[in-house]
Design a protein around this motif. Structure first.
Motif, mmCIF file in Angstrom:
data_model
loop_
_atom_site.group_PDB
_atom_site.id
_atom_site.type_symbol
_atom_site.label_atom_id
_atom_site.label_comp_id
_atom_site.label_asym_id
_atom_site.label_seq_id
_atom_site.Cartn_x
_atom_site.Cartn_y
_atom_site.Cartn_z
ATOM 1 N N ASP A 1 -38.069 62.756 -76.735
ATOM 2 C CA ASP A 1 -39.304 63.544 -76.808
ATOM 3 C C ASP A 1 -39.121 64.910 -76.153
ATOM 4 O OD1 ASP A 1 -40.525 61.457 -78.105
ATOM 5 O OD2 ASP A 1 -41.608 60.726 -76.344
ATOM 6 N N TRP A 2 -38.485 64.918 -74.995
ATOM 7 C CA TRP A 2 -38.265 66.165 -74.241
ATOM 8 C C TRP A 2 -37.393 67.139 -75.036
ATOM 9 C CZ3 TRP A 2 -33.733 68.157 -71.870
ATOM 10 C CH2 TRP A 2 -33.946 69.231 -70.996
ATOM 11 N N LEU B 1 -23.372 59.878 -65.384
ATOM 12 C CA LEU B 1 -24.462 60.121 -64.442
ATOM 13 C C LEU B 1 -25.029 58.761 -64.069
ATOM 14 C CD1 LEU B 1 -26.649 61.839 -62.978
ATOM 15 C CD2 LEU B 1 -27.947 61.802 -65.133
ATOM 16 N N VAL B 2 -24.897 58.367 -62.812
ATOM 17 C CA VAL B 2 -25.411 57.073 -62.357
ATOM 18 C C VAL B 2 -26.775 57.290 -61.725
ATOM 19 C CG1 VAL B 2 -24.993 55.051 -60.911
ATOM 20 C CG2 VAL B 2 -23.053 56.274 -61.929
ATOM 21 N N VAL B 3 -27.771 56.565 -62.226
ATOM 22 C CA VAL B 3 -29.144 56.706 -61.744
ATOM 23 C C VAL B 3 -29.647 55.345 -61.294
ATOM 24 C CG1 VAL B 3 -31.464 57.533 -62.282
ATOM 25 C CG2 VAL B 3 -29.485 58.520 -63.478
ATOM 26 N N GLU C 1 -39.306 59.625 -62.244
ATOM 27 C CA GLU C 1 -38.225 60.178 -61.427
ATOM 28 C C GLU C 1 -36.881 60.049 -62.133
ATOM 29 O OE1 GLU C 1 -38.016 59.063 -57.333
ATOM 30 O OE2 GLU C 1 -40.196 58.963 -57.106
ATOM 31 N N ILE C 2 -36.659 58.905 -62.750
ATOM 32 C CA ILE C 2 -35.419 58.715 -63.500
ATOM 33 C C ILE C 2 -35.334 59.741 -64.624
ATOM 34 C CG2 ILE C 2 -34.129 57.132 -64.980
ATOM 35 C CD1 ILE C 2 -35.464 54.823 -63.447
ATOM 36 N N ILE D 1 -32.421 62.719 -65.319
ATOM 37 C CA ILE D 1 -31.695 62.800 -66.586
ATOM 38 C C ILE D 1 -31.909 64.162 -67.245
ATOM 39 C CG2 ILE D 1 -31.573 61.869 -68.924
ATOM 40 C CD1 ILE D 1 -32.248 59.112 -67.702
ATOM 41 N N ARG D 2 -33.149 64.637 -67.272
ATOM 42 C CA ARG D 2 -33.437 65.938 -67.887
ATOM 43 C C ARG D 2 -32.655 67.056 -67.212
ATOM 44 N NH1 ARG D 2 -38.910 64.185 -67.819
ATOM 45 N NH2 ARG D 2 -39.296 65.542 -66.024
ATOM 46 N N ASP D 3 -32.575 67.024 -65.882
ATOM 47 C CA ASP D 3 -31.853 68.072 -65.154
ATOM 48 C C ASP D 3 -30.385 68.104 -65.572
ATOM 49 O OD1 ASP D 3 -34.133 68.804 -63.817
ATOM 50 O OD2 ASP D 3 -33.621 67.794 -61.938
#
Length: 218
Positions: free
Chosen positions: A33-34, A190-192, A200-201, A205-207
């Motif tokens: 969506d983003w 990228l580990v989240v 927040e997750i 991810i977006r960043d």
């Protein structure tokens, strides 16, 4: 061994990985969506099951009631991957699209390698051969304690597939394998923490994706 090659420019290949119940579907929807709001064309897909052939293979590997030996299971996933990459992912990348994919070769290494106790290197080489060496530009690993993940699945009150129904020890090995893969390729992963709130997750991810897009298309 098949040479590893980056995703085709100008497209961007992003995969989401993690144990069952970690929230991959939610995050892939939010990321799609983003990106679409910012004018990007996105192919959102999954393995197994991202093509008509893959749907048939998915039904076998996840819902077949009889025994499937570990090597046969690994080969079925590789067959799905070969079809999916050749007919869906590579064409989308060649068009310049962003591909967001739920599971890829790291899942095979974790589930069939560690989970089924096959040789992880052989499983990875098989996947790379099937995909003609294609690796994602970014792999997002949603890491979650296997007991917490099982609680989420139980709360969803859904019918478990063959892998979801495995015992906690299986899922512990899978989680450890994912973390080892991420440690071995820190530039790709990228580990989240998947226990964080959904928003927040998504922001983390977006960043990372925004930075990646900026480097590729400043």
């Amino acid at each position: 061994m098949t040479a590893e090659v980056p995703a085709v420019v100008p497209g961007l290949f992003i995969t989401l990985e993690g144990g069952d119940g970690c929230g991959k579907t939610t995050q892939s929807e939010l990321l799609t969506d983003w990106l679409e709001q910012r004018g990007r064309t996105v192919l959102r897909t999954r393995e197994p099951g991202g093509t008509d052939v893959g749907v048939a293979i998915r039904e076998i590997v996840l819902h077949h009631r009889g025994e499937i030996p570990p090597r046969a299971e690994a080969l079925l996933y590789a067959a799905d991957r070969a079809q999916h990459i050749a007919t869906a992912v590579r064409p989308a990348l060649a068009r310049g699209d962003v591909v967001i994919q739920d599971r890829y070769l790291d899942s095979s290494v974790a589930y069939q390698g560690a989970g089924r106790v096959l040789d992880a290197t052989e499983v990875r080489d098989l996947s790379l051969w099937a995909a003609e060496g294609l690796l994602p530009a970014l792999t997002i690993l949603l890491d979650l304690d296997e007991s917490v993940a099982r609680g989420r699945l139980d709360a969803a009150n859904k019918r478990f597939d063959r892998l979801e129904a495995e015992k906690n020890d299986f899922h512990r090995r899978v989680r450890e394998a994912f973390l080892a893969l991420a440690a071995g390729e820190p530039e790709r992963f990228l580990v989240v923490d998947a226990a964080l709130p959904v928003a927040e997750i998504a922001a983390v991810i977006r960043d990372r994706v925004a930075a990646l897009l900026e480097r590729r298309h400043p």
